[in-house]
Design a protein around this motif. Structure first.
Motif, PDB file in Angstrom:
ATOM      1  N   GLU A   5       0.810  -1.205   0.000  1.00 28.04           N
ATOM      2  CA  GLU A   5       0.000   0.000   0.000  1.00 28.04           C
ATOM      3  C   GLU A   5       0.850   1.264   0.000  1.00 28.04           C
ATOM      4  N   SER A   6       1.983   1.219   0.678  1.00 28.88           N
ATOM      5  CA  SER A   6       2.871   2.378   0.737  1.00 28.88           C
ATOM      6  C   SER A   6       4.304   1.918   0.483  1.00 28.88           C
ATOM      7  N   PHE A   7       5.185   2.904   0.337  1.00 29.81           N
ATOM      8  CA  PHE A   7       6.595   2.563   0.119  1.00 29.81           C
ATOM      9  C   PHE A   7       7.159   1.809   1.317  1.00 29.81           C
ATOM     10  N   LYS A   8       6.790   2.218   2.516  1.00 30.37           N
ATOM     11  CA  LYS A   8       7.250   1.560   3.742  1.00 30.37           C
ATOM     12  C   LYS A   8       6.771   0.111   3.784  1.00 30.37           C
ATOM     13  N   ASP A   9       5.507  -0.112   3.446  1.00 28.22           N
ATOM     14  CA  ASP A   9       4.975  -1.479   3.422  1.00 28.22           C
ATOM     15  C   ASP A   9       5.651  -2.322   2.341  1.00 28.22           C
ATOM     16  N   SER A  10       5.944  -1.701   1.217  1.00 23.97           N
ATOM     17  CA  SER A  10       6.625  -2.421   0.134  1.00 23.97           C
ATOM     18  C   SER A  10       8.023  -2.857   0.548  1.00 23.97           C
ATOM     19  N   LEU A  11       8.765  -1.942   1.199  1.00 18.55           N
ATOM     20  CA  LEU A  11      10.106  -2.311   1.670  1.00 18.55           C
ATOM     21  C   LEU A  11      10.042  -3.437   2.693  1.00 18.55           C
ATOM     22  N   ASN A  12       9.059  -3.371   3.590  1.00 19.11           N
ATOM     23  CA  ASN A  12       8.903  -4.420   4.590  1.00 19.11           C
ATOM     24  C   ASN A  12       8.592  -5.763   3.918  1.00 19.11           C
ATOM     25  N   SER A  13       7.693  -5.758   2.939  1.00 20.57           N
ATOM     26  CA  SER A  13       7.349  -6.993   2.224  1.00 20.57           C
ATOM     27  C   SER A  13       8.559  -7.551   1.482  1.00 20.57           C
ATOM     28  N   MET A  14       9.335  -6.674   0.852  1.00 22.28           N
ATOM     29  CA  MET A  14      10.535  -7.102   0.145  1.00 22.28           C
ATOM     30  C   MET A  14      11.558  -7.691   1.117  1.00 22.28           C
ATOM     31  N   PHE A  15      11.715  -7.057   2.266  1.00 23.78           N
ATOM     32  CA  PHE A  15      12.648  -7.560   3.270  1.00 23.78           C
ATOM     33  C   PHE A  15      12.220  -8.943   3.743  1.00 23.78           C
ATOM     34  N   VAL A  26       4.508 -13.790  -0.497  1.00 20.10           N
ATOM     35  CA  VAL A  26       4.540 -12.352  -0.765  1.00 20.10           C
ATOM     36  C   VAL A  26       4.511 -12.092  -2.265  1.00 20.10           C
ATOM     37  N   PHE A  27       5.238 -12.893  -3.023  1.00 19.15           N
ATOM     38  CA  PHE A  27       5.307 -12.738  -4.469  1.00 19.15           C
ATOM     39  C   PHE A  27       3.936 -12.965  -5.115  1.00 19.15           C
ATOM     40  N   LEU A  28       3.243 -14.033  -4.721  1.00 17.56           N
ATOM     41  CA  LEU A  28       1.972 -14.383  -5.351  1.00 17.56           C
ATOM     42  C   LEU A  28       0.905 -13.314  -5.149  1.00 17.56           C
ATOM     43  N   TYR A  34      -1.084  -7.716 -10.158  1.00 17.94           N
ATOM     44  CA  TYR A  34      -0.450  -6.951 -11.234  1.00 17.94           C
ATOM     45  C   TYR A  34       0.647  -7.804 -11.858  1.00 17.94           C
ATOM     46  N   ARG A  35       0.443  -8.280 -13.057  1.00 19.07           N
ATOM     47  CA  ARG A  35       1.402  -9.188 -13.715  1.00 19.07           C
ATOM     48  C   ARG A  35       2.747  -8.516 -14.005  1.00 19.07           C
ATOM     49  N   PHE A  36       2.766  -7.260 -14.318  1.00 25.20           N
ATOM     50  CA  PHE A  36       4.023  -6.577 -14.642  1.00 25.20           C
ATOM     51  C   PHE A  36       4.967  -6.499 -13.440  1.00 25.20           C
ATOM     52  N   VAL A  37       4.453  -6.729 -12.226  1.00 24.77           N
ATOM     53  CA  VAL A  37       5.282  -6.699 -11.025  1.00 24.77           C
ATOM     54  C   VAL A  37       6.304  -7.836 -11.053  1.00 24.77           C
ATOM     55  N   GLY A  38       6.061  -8.845 -11.879  1.00 26.56           N
ATOM     56  CA  GLY A  38       7.014  -9.957 -12.007  1.00 26.56           C
ATOM     57  C   GLY A  38       8.397  -9.483 -12.409  1.00 26.56           C
ATOM     58  N   ILE A  39       8.462  -8.447 -13.254  1.00 27.13           N
ATOM     59  CA  ILE A  39       9.760  -7.893 -13.671  1.00 27.13           C
ATOM     60  C   ILE A  39      10.461  -7.254 -12.479  1.00 27.13           C
ATOM     61  N   LEU A  40       9.721  -6.535 -11.659  1.00 25.86           N
ATOM     62  CA  LEU A  40      10.312  -5.940 -10.453  1.00 25.86           C
ATOM     63  C   LEU A  40      10.812  -7.017  -9.492  1.00 25.86           C
ATOM     64  N   TRP A  41      10.033  -8.090  -9.375  1.00 28.58           N
ATOM     65  CA  TRP A  41      10.482  -9.184  -8.511  1.00 28.58           C
ATOM     66  C   TRP A  41      11.748  -9.849  -9.049  1.00 28.58           C
ATOM     67  N   LEU A  42      11.864  -9.959 -10.361  1.00 24.54           N
ATOM     68  CA  LEU A  42      13.076 -10.523 -10.962  1.00 24.54           C
ATOM     69  C   LEU A  42      14.287  -9.651 -10.627  1.00 24.54           C
ATOM     70  N   ILE A  43      14.119  -8.340 -10.760  1.00 27.82           N
ATOM     71  CA  ILE A  43      15.208  -7.418 -10.403  1.00 27.82           C
ATOM     72  C   ILE A  43      15.544  -7.557  -8.922  1.00 27.82           C
ATOM     73  N   PHE A  44      14.499  -7.644  -8.103  1.00 32.51           N
ATOM     74  CA  PHE A  44      14.709  -7.817  -6.668  1.00 32.51           C
ATOM     75  C   PHE A  44      15.493  -9.099  -6.371  1.00 32.51           C
ATOM     76  N   LEU A  45      15.125 -10.197  -7.025  1.00 27.77           N
ATOM     77  CA  LEU A  45      15.817 -11.467  -6.800  1.00 27.77           C
ATOM     78  C   LEU A  45      17.289 -11.375  -7.183  1.00 27.77           C
ATOM     79  N   VAL A  46      17.574 -10.728  -8.294  1.00 31.39           N
ATOM     80  CA  VAL A  46      18.971 -10.578  -8.718  1.00 31.39           C
ATOM     81  C   VAL A  46      19.749  -9.780  -7.689  1.00 31.39           C
ATOM     82  N   ILE A  47      19.164  -8.667  -7.240  1.00 27.41           N
ATOM     83  CA  ILE A  47      19.873  -7.821  -6.274  1.00 27.41           C
ATOM     84  C   ILE A  47      19.989  -8.508  -4.920  1.00 27.41           C
ATOM     85  N   ALA A  48      18.879  -8.980  -4.405  1.00 30.00           N
ATOM     86  CA  ALA A  48      18.866  -9.514  -3.038  1.00 30.00           C
ATOM     87  C   ALA A  48      19.573 -10.849  -2.929  1.00 30.00           C
TER      88      ALA A  48
END
Length: 172
Positions: A5-15, A26-28, A34-48
């Protein structure tokens, strides 16, 4: 979606997704909304997972290597101290007053070491070869430096090999 819902919640979910087993949950939630979020998750996986986990592994490996080096140095210092004490004891017991050890006393010392279960055992012939190599001045006795050198050699495993291979015997 829930957790984004917010940037803070997004960072917490990513963490949470990056450090726990809850990645799929969390991914599902976000991917089904939003299907396009899959690209963001791919970037996240590479970084994290690739970059950050590699840094953690590098840190652990570096710490282990530092510990191993310190442990090896401490072990080497203890061995040298033990060899020095053995020389002093052997020299004093044979009347050398911490200066020299004679060949006969050194051979007796090697016989005693060979009886240790942790020792490979040294034959009389090998002991003679060691003595000839270490007593370069042919004085019949060795000082502490020569003693430390030969006792250091005793700790290694030695074996002999044939000069020529068996092929030379079969095809002369």
């Amino acid at each position: 979606t829930k957790g984004f819902e917010s940037f803070k919640d997004s960072l917490n979910s990513m963490f949470i997704a990056g450090v726990s087993d809850e990645f799929v949950a969390v991914f599902l939630k976000s991917y089904t909304a939003y299907r396009f979020v899959g690209i963001l998750w791919l970037i996240f996986l590479v970084i994290a997972h690739v970059l950050l986990l590699s840094l953690v592994l590098d840190t652990l490996c570096a710490a282990y290597m530092t510990y191993s080096e310190h442990r090896a140095e401490a072990t080497a210092e203890q061995r040298i101290l033990g060899m020095w004490k053995a020389f002093k004891t052997l020299s004093n017991a044979t009347g050398g007053h911490e200066k020299e050890v004679t060949q006969s006393n050194f051979m007796f010392f090697l016989q005693e070491i060979s009886q240790s279960p942790r020792s490979q055992g040294i034959s009389t012939e090998e002991a003679e070869i060691m003595w000839q190599a270490i007593d370069k001045d042919q004085s019949g006795s060795i000082d502490h430096e020569e003693f430390l050198g030969v006792v250091g050699l005793i700790q290694y495993d030695f074996w002999t090999t044939r000069k020529d291979s068996y092929i030379k015997d079969w095809f002369p």
